[in-house]
Design an enzyme around this catalytic site. Structure first.
Site, mmCIF file in Angstrom:
data_model
loop_
_atom_site.group_PDB
_atom_site.id
_atom_site.type_symbol
_atom_site.label_atom_id
_atom_site.label_comp_id
_atom_site.label_asym_id
_atom_site.label_seq_id
_atom_site.Cartn_x
_atom_site.Cartn_y
_atom_site.Cartn_z
ATOM 1 N N THR A 133 46.150 21.427 143.961
ATOM 2 C CA THR A 133 45.201 22.184 143.161
ATOM 3 C C THR A 133 45.683 23.612 142.937
ATOM 4 O O THR A 133 46.444 24.151 143.745
ATOM 5 C CB THR A 133 43.827 22.216 143.870
ATOM 6 O OG1 THR A 133 42.954 23.134 143.208
ATOM 7 C CG2 THR A 133 43.965 22.675 145.315
ATOM 8 N N ASP A 134 45.190 24.233 141.860
ATOM 9 C CA ASP A 134 45.495 25.645 141.645
ATOM 10 C C ASP A 134 44.758 26.554 142.623
ATOM 11 O O ASP A 134 45.084 27.730 142.757
ATOM 12 C CB ASP A 134 45.180 26.061 140.204
ATOM 13 C CG ASP A 134 43.724 25.855 139.799
ATOM 14 O OD1 ASP A 134 42.921 25.356 140.612
ATOM 15 O OD2 ASP A 134 43.376 26.201 138.645
ATOM 16 N N GLU A 135 43.776 26.021 143.340
ATOM 17 C CA GLU A 135 42.991 26.848 144.255
ATOM 18 C C GLU A 135 43.810 27.352 145.448
ATOM 19 O O GLU A 135 43.403 28.293 146.122
ATOM 20 C CB GLU A 135 41.751 26.096 144.736
ATOM 21 C CG GLU A 135 40.794 25.778 143.602
ATOM 22 C CD GLU A 135 39.429 25.323 144.073
ATOM 23 O OE1 GLU A 135 38.931 25.854 145.088
ATOM 24 O OE2 GLU A 135 38.855 24.422 143.426
ATOM 25 N N TYR A 166 38.435 24.224 151.773
ATOM 26 C CA TYR A 166 39.092 23.204 150.940
ATOM 27 C C TYR A 166 40.477 23.642 150.509
ATOM 28 O O TYR A 166 41.467 22.925 150.714
ATOM 29 C CB TYR A 166 38.236 22.889 149.712
ATOM 30 C CG TYR A 166 39.026 22.226 148.603
ATOM 31 C CD1 TYR A 166 39.585 20.967 148.794
ATOM 32 C CD2 TYR A 166 39.227 22.862 147.375
ATOM 33 C CE1 TYR A 166 40.330 20.358 147.780
ATOM 34 C CE2 TYR A 166 39.970 22.254 146.369
ATOM 35 C CZ TYR A 166 40.511 21.014 146.573
ATOM 36 O OH TYR A 166 41.258 20.417 145.585
ATOM 37 N N LYS A 170 44.259 22.134 151.414
ATOM 38 C CA LYS A 170 45.224 21.669 150.428
ATOM 39 C C LYS A 170 46.532 22.459 150.516
ATOM 40 O O LYS A 170 47.619 21.892 150.371
ATOM 41 C CB LYS A 170 44.637 21.766 149.026
ATOM 42 C CG LYS A 170 43.572 20.726 148.721
ATOM 43 C CD LYS A 170 44.090 19.296 148.806
ATOM 44 C CE LYS A 170 45.050 18.968 147.679
ATOM 45 N NZ LYS A 170 45.471 17.530 147.715
#
Length: 360
Positions: A133-135, A166, A170
Site C-alpha cells: 500500500t501507499d500508506e 495497519y 504492511k
C-alpha cells in the site's frame, strides 16, 4: 503458468482472479482464510472453471501452506492476503501484526523452501509478487497548506514513515520480503498501490459504506472536515497492473500503482450523493428517508477525526507506465459511476456478505 494468489476471496484478490480466469490462459490456486472481508460470493463467476482451485488456509498455517505448494507446484505467487482496514487496526492491532507480519514471514519461509527445491530452470522462472500500500510512506504536504504540494508524490524511493498500526504492519511485511530477496536470493517484486474502489468491496470501506448508508437513509459519517486527500484507483485497473508487474516486471524492483485521481474525502462523498440523486432520488428510494431529507447530501455528518489520520496520499505511477506500458483505463468519474451502479444492482450481495459475518 500456475499462479497462486493469497487473499483471493477478498476485494482486490477476487478481482485479480476473475481477471486471470476470464482474460488469460493461466491456472489459479486461491488461498484464503475467509475472514469477514473474504467471501466466495466474489468468485461465483469463476468457481466452475477447470483452471480454478480454492484452498481455505490461513497464511500463518505453515503446514497447510507447505501441503498446498507441494500439491499445486505454482510458478508464480501473488501475495494479497492481509488485514487492511485502518480503523480496525487502531481498535485491535493484534490481528494486523499476526496476519500481515507473522503471516508474511510464514509464507516467505514456505516459498523459500519450495523454491530452493525446484530444478534450476524453474527457480529462474519463479516469482513472488508482494502487494502493498501507499500508506507505508506516511503522508504528503496538503495543497491547503502548501500551494506547491501537488508536485510532491510518493515514488518508489520515498522513505517509509507509516502512521497507523495497519500501515506499520504492511511496512514490516515489505521489509521482510526485501530481506528474503537480499539474504536468500528469492526472486521478488513489490508493488504499492493507492486507494482501491469498485465492485465487491466490503461495506466498511468509505465508498461502499457511503452508498449503502445513503440508500438506507442513514448518516454519512465524514472524518473531520473531510479534507483528507486520497488517490483513487479502480480495482480492475489495479489488477491489470498487478498482472503486468508479476509477469513482466524486473525481479527485485518496486512499482507504485496509482489512479491519477486525487480527491478530498468530502468530494468523494458528495459525488456519490449526486450520482444517487440522479439514479435513485430519495423520493423513490425503496427505504425510508429521515423526515425532510430531499437531497442525499443532507445525510452528511462530520464526526471526530480518526487518530493519526494522514492528510494526503498521492502516487507517481510513472515507472509502471514507462516500463510496462500500463495506464489506468477508468477516470474517477467513470469508475465511481460504475461502482455506484454496481452496488445499487447488488444490494442483496451486500446484505449477504454482512449477514455472513454477524455473530451467531
Amino acid at each position: 503458468m500456475k499462479i497462486l494468489v493469497t487473499g483471493g476471496a477478498g476485494f482486490i484478490g477476487s478481482a485479480l482472479i476473475r481477471y486471470l480466469i476470464e482474460s488469460t490462459p493461466h491456472r489459479v490456486v486461491n488461498i484464503d482464510k475467509l475472514t469477514y472481508a473474504g467471501n466466495l460470493l466474489n468468485l461465483v463467476s469463476v468457481q466452475g472453471s477447470s483452471r480454478y482451485c480454492f484452498e481455505q488456509i490461513d497464511i500463518c498455517d505453515r503446514q497447510g501452506l507447505t501441503r498446498t505448494f507441494e500439491q499445486h507446484q505454482p510458478d508464480l505467487v501473488i501475495h494479497l492476503a492481509a488485514e487492511s482496514h485502518v480503523d480496525r487496526s487502531i481498535d485491535g492491532p493484534a490481528a494486523f501484526m499476526q496476519t500481515n507480519i507473522v503471516g508474511t514471514y510464514t509464507l516467505l519461509e514456505v516459498v523459500r523452501s519450495y523454491w530452493q527445491q525446484q530444478p534450476e530452470n524453474r527457480q529462474r522462472a519463479f516469482r513472488f509478487h508482494h502487494v502493498s500500500t501507499d500508506e507505508v510512506y506516511g503522508d504528503l504536504p496538503h495543497p491547503d497548506d502548501d500551494p506547491q504540494a501537488c508536485e510532491q508524490l510518493f515514488r518508489e524511493e520515498t522513505a517509509y514513515a507509516p502512521s497507523s498500526p495497519y500501515s506499520a504492519s504492511k511496512a514490516s511485511s515489505d521489509h521482510l520480503v526485501r530481506a528474503w530477496a537480499r539474504t536468500y536470493g528469492l526472486p521478488v517484486l513489490v508493488s504499492n498501490c493507492s486507494n482501491n474502489y469498485g465492485p465487491c468491496q466490503y461495506p466498511e470501506k468509505l465508498i461502499p459504506l457511503m452508498i449503502l448508508n445513503a440508500v438506507s437513509g442513514k448518516p454519512l459519517p465524514v472524518y473531520g472536515a473531510g479534507d483528507q486527500v486520497r488517490d483513487w484507483l479502480y480495482v480492475d485497473d489495479h489488477v491489470r497492473a498487478l498482472y503486468a508487474v508479476a509477469t513482466r516486471g524486473i525481479v527485485g524492483e518496486t512499482y507504485n500503482i496509482g489512479g491519477h485521481n486525487e480527491k478530498k474525502n468530502i468530494e468523494v462523498v458528495e459525488v456519490i450523493c449526486d450520482i444517487l440523486q440522479r439514479l435513485l432520488p430519495p423520493v423513490i428510494s425503496p427505504t425510508h428517508m429521515p423526515e425532510g431529507v430531499s437531497q442525499y447530501r443532507d445525510l452528511i455528518q462530520h464526526v471526530e477525526d480518526r487518530a493519526g489520520h494522514d492528510r494526503r496520499y498521492a502516487i507517481d505511477a510513472g515507472k509502471v507506465q514507462r516500463t510496462l506500458g500500463w495506464v489506468p483505463e477508468e477516470t474517477f468519474e467513470s469508475g465511481i459511476e460504475k461502482t455506484v451502479r454496481w452496488y445499487l444492482d447488488n444490494l442483496e450481495w451486500c446484505q449477504r456478505v454482512v449477514d455472513d459475518n454477524q455473530p451467531a
